[in-house]
Write a protein that holds these residues in place. Structure first.
Motif, PDB file in Angstrom:
ATOM      1  N   GLY A 141       0.887  -1.283   0.124  1.00 54.94           N
ATOM      2  CA  GLY A 141      -0.012  -0.125   0.111  1.00 54.94           C
ATOM      3  C   GLY A 141       0.891   1.326  -0.011  1.00 54.94           C
ATOM      4  O   GLY A 141       2.067   1.323  -0.037  1.00 54.94           O
ATOM      5  N   PRO A 142       0.260   2.309  -0.019  1.00 52.98           N
ATOM      6  CA  PRO A 142       1.027   3.847   0.095  1.00 52.98           C
ATOM      7  C   PRO A 142       1.873   3.793   1.076  1.00 52.98           C
ATOM      8  O   PRO A 142       1.657   3.319   2.437  1.00 52.98           O
ATOM      9  CB  PRO A 142       0.014   4.735   0.015  1.00 52.98           C
ATOM     10  N   ASP A 143       3.084   4.078   1.196  1.00 51.37           N
ATOM     11  CA  ASP A 143       4.045   3.949   2.131  1.00 51.37           C
ATOM     12  C   ASP A 143       3.424   4.736   3.320  1.00 51.37           C
ATOM     13  O   ASP A 143       3.916   4.619   4.313  1.00 51.37           O
ATOM     14  CB  ASP A 143       5.461   4.602   1.884  1.00 51.37           C
ATOM     15  N   SER A 144       2.655   5.919   2.958  1.00 51.04           N
ATOM     16  CA  SER A 144       2.072   6.862   4.224  1.00 51.04           C
ATOM     17  C   SER A 144       1.436   5.938   5.237  1.00 51.04           C
ATOM     18  O   SER A 144       1.232   6.475   6.205  1.00 51.04           O
ATOM     19  CB  SER A 144       1.406   7.844   3.720  1.00 51.04           C
ATOM     20  N   LEU A 145       0.672   4.694   4.737  1.00 51.27           N
ATOM     21  CA  LEU A 145      -0.189   3.931   5.586  1.00 51.27           C
ATOM     22  C   LEU A 145       0.800   3.190   6.575  1.00 51.27           C
ATOM     23  O   LEU A 145       0.291   2.921   7.777  1.00 51.27           O
ATOM     24  CB  LEU A 145      -0.854   3.005   4.789  1.00 51.27           C
ATOM     25  N   LYS A 146       2.082   3.058   6.415  1.00 52.71           N
ATOM     26  CA  LYS A 146       2.962   2.078   7.273  1.00 52.71           C
ATOM     27  C   LYS A 146       2.227   0.794   7.536  1.00 52.71           C
ATOM     28  O   LYS A 146       2.212   0.592   8.874  1.00 52.71           O
ATOM     29  CB  LYS A 146       3.383   3.055   8.360  1.00 52.71           C
ATOM     30  N   ALA A 147       1.731   0.062   6.561  1.00 58.93           N
ATOM     31  CA  ALA A 147       1.026  -0.865   6.927  1.00 58.93           C
ATOM     32  C   ALA A 147       1.407  -2.142   6.056  1.00 58.93           C
ATOM     33  O   ALA A 147       2.157  -2.292   5.228  1.00 58.93           O
ATOM     34  CB  ALA A 147      -0.260  -0.781   6.472  1.00 58.93           C
ATOM     35  N   PRO A 148       0.808  -3.454   6.568  1.00 56.50           N
ATOM     36  CA  PRO A 148       1.396  -4.585   5.879  1.00 56.50           C
ATOM     37  C   PRO A 148       0.564  -4.517   4.543  1.00 56.50           C
ATOM     38  O   PRO A 148      -0.273  -3.937   4.054  1.00 56.50           O
ATOM     39  CB  PRO A 148       0.621  -5.901   7.067  1.00 56.50           C
ATOM     40  N   PRO A 149       1.222  -5.662   3.763  1.00 58.87           N
ATOM     41  CA  PRO A 149       0.605  -5.580   2.099  1.00 58.87           C
ATOM     42  C   PRO A 149      -0.938  -5.662   2.242  1.00 58.87           C
ATOM     43  O   PRO A 149      -1.525  -6.595   3.027  1.00 58.87           O
ATOM     44  CB  PRO A 149       1.609  -6.624   1.592  1.00 58.87           C
TER      45      PRO A 149
END
Length: 289
Positions: A141-149
């Motif tokens: 996901g967008p890097d800004s989310l800092k989330a798993p795929p």
């Protein structure tokens, strides 16, 4: 392992990054693909990156064209992750015009064809070990989310597992993890996959996977997950609309003190099953009825 907000945070590491070289005119004149093929990696014409835009690895030699392995007559890349390292991945599919291909709701439905071969001595993380993963394909996901795929194909536990983590991350998005009905790694042999993804931030999304083992002609459906979000966003962080998701292929794993090697053939992205199959494998078996 659960792909939740507190799970894998796939930050960009401070690793070697290779950028896409401008391809010679002779490559552009290669055999024409079907018009709905938007990406087809090729390790013959581009031995550094296979037409991907970049690479993330501890060293450049962690991703290299194999001298011995081919699948359907096409060159494969050797993925090599050493003890103490956690990734060797290619990232950012790129069009023939040089544009990075991102997934958004406008992507609608796309088909992805790819192949893997794991050696007989491949070391997998033990099943049910907490906070562990061995991802070989991920939609970041967008890097800004800092989330798993938002989508991943994982081999942790020594079995193929598909995972989705889409929807609104601030509202308890739905996480799904399912083994393929034929989830064997088929050690020592090639396995072909075609993955269909309906891209959506809500339950109109879905994932279907077909599989074909080495020496098989026809594909078999081995997974079907419907009514699941395949893209992610976060309404609680002023990111109320899905941003641009991007692909990574190779190995991204949790901490291990062992060496992981395997091969992967070309990957293709297309609007139809047969177009993706032919671009990746050069075969025309078609979607099972």
């Amino acid at each position: 392992m659960r792909f939740t907000k507190s799970g894998i945070h796939n930050h960009r590491p401070v690793f070697w990054m290779a950028s896409l070289l401008l391809l010679p005119a002779s490559v552009a004149a290669a055999a024409a693909q079907a018009p709905d093929v938007s990406f087809a990696s090729d390790f013959t014409s581009d031995s550094r990156l296979g037409k991907w835009a970049h690479a993330h690895a501890a060293r450049p030699d962690r991703l290299s064209v194999s001298e011995s392995e081919m699948n359907h007559g096409k060159k494969a890349v050797l993925v090599d992750v050493h003890p103490g390292e956690n990734r060797a991945e290619l990232l950012n599919m790129r069009s023939d015009q040089g544009r990075v291909l991102y997934e958004t709701p406008d992507s609608n439905t796309q088909y992805f064809a790819m192949s893997y071969k794991f050696p007989k001595d491949f070391v997998a993380i033990k099943r049910d070990t907490r906070n562990t993963w061995q991802i070989i394909l991920q939609l970041h996901g967008p890097d800004s989310l800092k989330a798993p795929p938002s989508f991943a194909l994982d081999v942790a536990g020594g079995r193929y597992v598909a995972r989705t983590n889409g929807g609104d991350l601030a509202a308890g998005n739905r996480y799904v993890a399912k083994e393929l009905s034929d989830s064997s790694l088929n050690l020592g042999h090639w396995t072909d996959f075609v993955i269909r993804i309906k891209f959506a931030t809500d339950d109109t999304g879905g994932v279907t996977i077909w599989r074909r083992n080495e020496n098989e002609v026809q594909f078999r459906q081995v997974l079907d997950i419907q009514k699941v979000a395949t893209l992610q966003y976060n309404s609680g962080r002023d990111i109320g609309a899905p941003g641009r998701h991007y692909w990574k292929q190779g190995m991204y794993r949790s901490s291990m003190r062992v060496r992981n090697t395997f091969w992967m053939g070309p990957i293709a992205r297309a609007g139809a099953f047969q177009s993706a199959e032919e671009a990746a494998f050069g075969t025309t078996a078609g979607m099972p009825r």
